[in-house]
Design a protein around this motif. Structure first.
Motif, PDB file in Angstrom:
ATOM      1  N   ILE A  15     -11.747  10.128   3.582  1.00  9.24           N
ATOM      2  CA  ILE A  15     -12.267   9.267   4.641  1.00  9.24           C
ATOM      3  C   ILE A  15     -13.702   8.875   4.304  1.00  9.24           C
ATOM      4  O   ILE A  15     -14.089   7.712   4.401  1.00  9.24           O
ATOM      5  CB  ILE A  15     -12.210   9.991   6.016  1.00  9.24           C
ATOM      6  CG1 ILE A  15     -10.740  10.281   6.376  1.00  9.24           C
ATOM      7  CG2 ILE A  15     -12.887   9.161   7.086  1.00  9.24           C
ATOM      8  CD1 ILE A  15     -10.552  10.946   7.727  1.00  9.24           C
ATOM      9  N   GLY A  58       0.820  -1.212   0.000  1.00 11.88           N
ATOM     10  CA  GLY A  58       0.000   0.000   0.000  1.00 11.88           C
ATOM     11  C   GLY A  58       0.848   1.254   0.000  1.00 11.88           C
ATOM     12  O   GLY A  58       2.038   1.220   0.293  1.00 11.88           O
ATOM     13  N   GLY A  59       0.189   2.364  -0.327  1.00 11.47           N
ATOM     14  CA  GLY A  59       0.908   3.618  -0.510  1.00 11.47           C
ATOM     15  C   GLY A  59       1.058   4.458   0.736  1.00 11.47           C
ATOM     16  O   GLY A  59       1.616   5.549   0.680  1.00 11.47           O
ATOM     17  N   CYS A  60       0.561   3.995   1.876  1.00 12.57           N
ATOM     18  CA  CYS A  60       0.665   4.760   3.134  1.00 12.57           C
ATOM     19  C   CYS A  60       0.070   6.162   2.978  1.00 12.57           C
ATOM     20  O   CYS A  60       0.638   7.131   3.511  1.00 12.57           O
ATOM     21  CB  CYS A  60       2.105   4.869   3.593  1.00 12.57           C
ATOM     22  SG  CYS A  60       2.936   3.311   3.902  1.00 12.57           S
ATOM     23  N   VAL A  61      -1.031   6.278   2.272  1.00  8.90           N
ATOM     24  CA  VAL A  61      -1.658   7.585   2.074  1.00  8.90           C
ATOM     25  C   VAL A  61      -2.269   8.089   3.379  1.00  8.90           C
ATOM     26  O   VAL A  61      -3.010   7.367   4.032  1.00  8.90           O
ATOM     27  CB  VAL A  61      -2.768   7.501   0.990  1.00  8.90           C
ATOM     28  CG1 VAL A  61      -3.516   8.819   0.872  1.00  8.90           C
ATOM     29  CG2 VAL A  61      -2.165   7.063  -0.333  1.00  8.90           C
ATOM     30  N   MET A  62      -1.935   9.299   3.767  1.00  3.21           N
ATOM     31  CA  MET A  62      -2.479   9.873   4.998  1.00  3.21           C
ATOM     32  C   MET A  62      -3.939  10.233   4.728  1.00  3.21           C
ATOM     33  O   MET A  62      -4.232  11.051   3.856  1.00  3.21           O
ATOM     34  CB  MET A  62      -1.643  11.111   5.354  1.00  3.21           C
ATOM     35  CG  MET A  62      -1.653  11.456   6.818  1.00  3.21           C
ATOM     36  SD  MET A  62      -0.667  10.318   7.848  1.00  3.21           S
ATOM     37  CE  MET A  62      -1.486  10.592   9.428  1.00  3.21           C
ATOM     38  N   LEU A  63      -4.848   9.618   5.461  1.00  2.00           N
ATOM     39  CA  LEU A  63      -6.293   9.803   5.222  1.00  2.00           C
ATOM     40  C   LEU A  63      -6.757  11.163   5.717  1.00  2.00           C
ATOM     41  O   LEU A  63      -6.512  11.522   6.871  1.00  2.00           O
ATOM     42  CB  LEU A  63      -7.082   8.716   5.939  1.00  2.00           C
ATOM     43  CG  LEU A  63      -7.321   7.405   5.191  1.00  2.00           C
ATOM     44  CD1 LEU A  63      -8.050   6.439   6.106  1.00  2.00           C
ATOM     45  CD2 LEU A  63      -8.100   7.632   3.909  1.00  2.00           C
TER      46      LEU A  63
END
Lengths: 289, 289
Positions: B15, B5-10
């Motif tokens: 959300i 996964g891309g570790c995208v900050m939600l």
């Protein structure tokens, strides 16, 4: 490194040639010169004759339950004449030598082991952390630790307990309390002892998801896994084909997540979450709208 | 397998989009919805709102110390409304489900674990081997074994002992006594717990030879190692550049030696001895001449 030997069955003149070519003979003990309390027939004579022929004889044993002086007594009891303590190299004795001469230990050693290794350590002048009497009700959370311990030695120990494992772990990690000993540590001991591989039920194994899915008919593509540990929770989600979210209220950090994401190792990449959030509370606003 | 996964900050609309796309939300417990005895702020509301929005919520936890009914109580105590036992999937519960539904265990399970897993096994109708009271003086050589045990389950167990490890090993190998648990098993537990690698002193590590050589000035080329175990004695000799002899009075067999010799694996070949003899007594004739 030698080895890759031909397994040649030794016979007649070959035996003589081999002995002529060698000056030093190293014997393992159990299964070679004795079995339990019985000398292998002819072994005492072989050892004596080797010495008479000018060979140097040594005994190298992984048994660490007894100090070398007990070996000397056993040799004598089983009919081996004149085997000296200096000719016996046990893992107990060599561990003490290692700590003193190689590691040059400045401090005490915490020992998982039995009498043999304790005696060798004392004889070598290596300070051993005393195992305090277990107080009634003592737990891994209250056990006293000795600040002078700088090494841990593990040998055969029939009095091995979870508490000893926890203490050893604290000493190695220089921490005061450990929550690190999980089922995995105990499983590793049993896997090694039995040469068998455990079936893992907990995360990151996908069995727990199969368990849910079999009762509730879950579609992985419509499921979200939210966890705080990359190697268990996020890897579990990856293994099950779920979208994964790391929350930062627990164990793993954003830095660790990014390191997994940027790793070249495919197995490591599976520990990188799809999303990261500070806390599950970040869902609140979207849910309250 | 998903992941990587891309570790995208939600944030914000993302959300909402993520929640819209998912029907099922799986939460780990500790570090995600609570920390110890404190709920993560906002977590109880998030769980309630998810349910109100028609989502299905599940809790998946590797904690096997408590049965699910204790989890229900904890959720309630920390302010989570209406979390039902059916929504909680612990490794204790899933282990019981595995033994009953997947392994279809015919017989008893021997458990290294604590109350939580015992309760789940009982609730699932899986028969558990009772741990007899340790008799005074009971040892690993006299401990009674239950012939009906057909599986071993390992979980977190603060009462873990050498005896439990020995028993579990006997059950797995279907043997009555075990001499198989060596330092290696205990070392494996500590290595796993501490994420550190032990320095091995005993055979097949070459340290014991270095120890002898430092005291007696041994030339490896003029030294012979005689042992009965291929993976320790013979490999030790190979590691140290010694000529190796396997005697057949102990553990390893000629067949095993030949299998190592004919292996394609370089590491395995090092366990093949140069020579094989029935017994060290085969030296007698050459020495008496």
């Amino acid at each position: 490194m030698a080895g890759g030997g031909g397994c040649v069955m030794l016979r007649g003149a070959q035996i003589r040639d081999l002995l002529d070519a060698k000056h030093n003979v190293l014997f393992d003990c159990d299964g070679v010169v004795w079995n339990g309390e019985t000398a292998v027939t002819g072994a005492p004579e072989v050892v004596s004759l080797l010495k008479q022929r000018g060979k140097r004889v040594f005994f190298v044993t992984n048994n660490c339950t007894r100090p070398r002086e007990n070996y000397v007594q056993k040799f004598s009891r089983l009919g081996f004449a004149d085997v000296a303590e200096e000719e016996i190299f046990s893992s107990a004795y060599c561990s003490a030598a290692y700590l003193r001469d190689v590691a040059r230990l400045q401090g005490k050693v915490y020992v998982i082991g039995c009498g043999g290794v304790m005696k060798e350590l004392r004889d070598a002048g290596v300070p051993v952390a005393e195992e305090g009497d277990a107080e009634p009700g003592a737990s891994i959370y209250t056990c006293p630790l000795d600040p002078d311990v700088k090494a841990v030695l593990v040998g055969y120990d029939e009095n091995f307990t979870f508490m000893k494992l926890a203490k050893a772990c604290c000493y190695l990690l220089r921490i005061l309390r450990t929550g690190r000993i999980g089922s995995g540590s105990l499983t590793a001991a049993l896997e090694t002892a039995s040469s068998r591989k455990a079936t893992v039920i907990g995360k990151p194994s996908r069995f727990m998801f199969d368990c849910i899915a079999s009762q509730f008919g879950l579609d992985p593509a419509r499921s979200l896994m939210i966890g705080d540990r990359l190697e268990t929770d996020v890897l579990f989600g990856s293994n099950c084909g779920l979208t994964t979210v790391l929350t930062l209220t627990g164990v793993s950090t954003l830095q660790e997540a990014l390191a997994f994401r940027d790793s070249q190792e495919p197995q490591q990449k599976h520990c990188a979450p799809d999303y990261v959030m500070e806390s599950v509370a970040d869902f609140l606003q979207a849910l309250e709208e």
